[in-house]
Design an enzyme around this catalytic site. Structure first.
Site, PDB file in Angstrom:
ATOM      1  CG  ASP A 178     -22.234  -5.837   2.294  1.00 32.00           C
ATOM      2  OD1 ASP A 178     -21.463  -6.383   1.509  1.00 32.00           O
ATOM      3  OD2 ASP A 178     -21.932  -5.409   3.549  1.00 32.00           O
ATOM      4  CB  SER A 210       3.833   2.484  -3.475  1.00 29.60           C
ATOM      5  OG  SER A 210       5.094   2.378  -3.734  1.00 29.60           O
TER       6      SER A 210
END
Ligand code: NAG
Ligand code: NAG
Ligand code: NAG
Ligand code: NAG
Length: 566
Positions: free
Chosen positions: A199, A254
């Site tokens: 990260d 969706s």
């Protein structure tokens, strides 16, 4: 439960949504009818008083997965709502009035002059006006309380609007910022695209070509790195060189993100604290479950089905593809509004491996909640220009050697044909609410995710299918005639009929393929069966899209195990 509603309806195209007050009013109406129905049915199921049922409902906020302050806030809100509306709800339900009457009496639902009366349950035997009059008489309030109730109404409407806005605007912009990969699962984290393995370094992310063959660190997060001590050759070079790694990217709606409202959240007979344990995760994933979807899902199926997602198959084919998936899908997405969030796609033309991009806007170009739904549908001409714009964007962002596959639109008439006379989860206890009732309630309030297909009007359903067919053939035409330098282009029909046949061959029923609460979205089984068809067809017709099988897969497994998991 109130909070769920704006999300549900954000499955209708964002660009057409007017966030006017009538709209949020419709949502509070649906929310009220839903909550009051659940309270009523909880009391029935547990043979308890209405008060006890409300107490039970507020107790879902004892969810262990919530933080202390969240619990406190939600519970306080719940008790405030119960304090304000509870006594009335108790009186009305005890007088044998149904949720429609209760919500109209409490003014969560309003019948505007000249507009039809919107109701979920069959109309009461006594005339509606008379019943409502009686109900209104029961709920007469002191002025102070009236004022409080009014405040609460507008607060709830505001919250609904806020949530809806947040989901329609901030999400796509949030993940446009430079570092799109995350070590968190939700909020567009690794449920949506491969988990970051460092990260702190923005040059480390899934899908890139390895830096210096990953001798020192895993720059592409596929879990393969370091040097073989026996011969000094980096593992990534040994196992992945020439294996043509590639990622999978979904541009979808969706359905592609796998939208799902769990029936356990609204079915009184199955409701327990346990049924809500996954609610916080679901909410921070916009009520989508991409980690279980047919294209990018990486978790094992929760249903009986064993078919893997397209991503997992690509990974099984070449383990160097580990973690290279991106689900760029949004509730309510269509060819029109894709440009608002396509920038969240992450691919560096020079540094990254090629990708397979699936373009699957399978409904919202014909689906909307408008009363006059047909003029609001995308025309073939408009679709052509939208899609060409998308392809031009992709050509400047995808590495050379990528592939783009269009999905056509399905014929949604199977929704009505297979569901209309079945009971909705809210109607199962008393056998009163069918999907036909639910569809007409949502249409009346203009919050249906797809008025055209979720309608009792056969002419309209046929018209919607016709438009879907025209849009599909536009996509097909583009795939056949347009050429781009960095990818080749394919078209595949969305053959729902084949899925139904396959499911029936396994002893299933067609209605089992649809999400039960919304009566609209394909469920997990459908999504995985669709992935299976996709894989088989591509393997047969365009095997170059999938790449070769990597002969080093067993070696990779031997040295790196699960490659750091997902
Ligand atoms: C429900 O509760 C009432 C009173 O508490 C009781 O008289 C009745 O027998 C109960 N019914 C059932 C089905 O348990
Ligand atoms: C970040 O990763 C890149 C790619 O592996 C590497 O070249 C670079 O040195 C790294 N930067 C830091 C600060 O570690
Ligand atoms: C892209 O790759 C193809 C082969 O896959 C090659 O023929 C073509 O020259 C490449 N184009 C560019 C601009 O590198
Ligand atoms: C059914 O839909 C068609 C097409 O939108 C419309 O013209 C017709 O009036 C509708 N019929 C009814 C009964 O609403």
């Amino acid at each position: 439960l109130f909070f769920l509603l704006p999300l549900h309806s954000s499955a209708s195209p964002a660009h057409r949504d007017q966030l006017g007050t009538t709209h949020s009013h419709s949502h509070t109406c649906v929310g009220c009818v839903l909550v009051v129905s659940v309270i009523d049915q909880l009391a029935q199921v547990h043979n308890s008083t209405v008060e006890a049922a409300m107490e039970r409902l507020c107790n879902i906020f004892y969810l262990p997965s919530l933080f202390f302050l969240e619990k406190l806030f939600l519970k306080t809100t719940c008790y405030l709502v119960v304090y304000l509306f509870g006594p009335d709800i108790v009186k009305l339900l005890s007088a044998d009035m149904n949720a429609d009457v209760v919500c109209h009496a409490l003014e969560f639902c309003k019948q505007a002059t000249g507009q039809p009366l919107c109701h979920l349950y069959p109309l009461p035997k006594e005339a509606w006006k008379f019943t409502l009059e009686k109900a209104r008489h029961i709920v007469k309030k002191s002025p102070t309380l009236k004022w409080l109730v009014h405040l609460c109404h507008s607060l709830l409407a505001k919250i609904c609007q806020k949530i809806k806005r947040a989901f329609q605007n901030s999400v796509p912009f949030k993940d446009v910022d430079s570092d799109k990969y995350s070590v968190f699962p939700t909020l567009r984290g690794y449920h949506w695209r491969g988990r970051d393995c460092n990260d702190h370094n923005k040059s480390v992310y899934p899908g890139r070509r390895p830096d210096n063959w990953d001798a020192h660190q895993d720059s592409n997060c596929n879990g393969i790195w370091g040097v073989d001590p026996k011969d000094g050759i980096p593992y990534e070079k040994k196992f992945c060189e020439g294996s043509q790694p590639r990622g999978i990217i979904l541009l979808g709606d969706s359905a592609g993100a796998h939208f799902r409202i769990s029936p356990e959240w609204i079915t009184a007979s199955q409701m327990s604290l346990n049924s809500f344990s996954d609610l916080p995760t679901a909410l921070s994933d916009e009520l989508d479950w991409p980690q279980l979807s047919g294209v990018t899902g990486f978790l094992d199926s929760t249903s009986r089905i064993k078919e893997h997602s397209i991503y997992l198959r690509l990974r099984e084919r070449n383990r160097c593809n580990h973690r290279d998936y991106q689900n760029i899908a949004r509730n309510g997405a269509s060819s029109q509004n894709l440009k608002q969030f396509i920038e969240s796609l992450s691919r560096n033309q020079l540094l990254d491996h090629p990708a397979i991009v699936i373009y699957a806007m399978i409904g919202n170009d014909v689906c909307n909640g408008k009363a006059d739904t047909v003029p609001a549908m995308t025309t073939p001409e408009k679709l052509y220009s939208n899609v060409m714009q998308t392809l031009k964007y992709l050509n400047t962002h995808l590495p050379n050697g990528s592939h783009v596959v269009f999905y056509g639109l399905p014929d949604g008439t199977f929704l009505w044909d297979n569901l209309h006379n079945r009971y909705h989860p809210l109607g199962q206890l008393n056998e009163d609410v069918t999907y036909a009732h639910m569809y007409s309630f949502l249409n009346c309030l203009q919050v249906s995710p797809c008025h055209g297909w979720m309608s009792s009007n056969k002419t309209l359903r046929t018209l919607t299918s016709k438009r879907a067919e025209q849009l599909s053939s536009t996509l097909k035409k583009i795939a056949a005639s347009e050429k781009f330098t960095n990818f080749d282009l394919f078209y595949m029909d969305f053959t729902f009929q084949e899925i139904i046949q396959e499911w029936q061959k396994r002893g299933g029923q067609p209605w089992e393929l649809i999400e039960p609460v919304d009566g609209f979205h394909p469920n997990e089984v459908t999504s995985r069966l669709l992935a299976d068809r996709f894989w088989k067809k591509v393997q047969l017709q365009w095997p170059q899209v999938l790449g070769k099988e990597n002969p080093f897969n067993p070696k990779i497994e031997q040295v790196f195990g699960d490659q750091g998991g997902h």
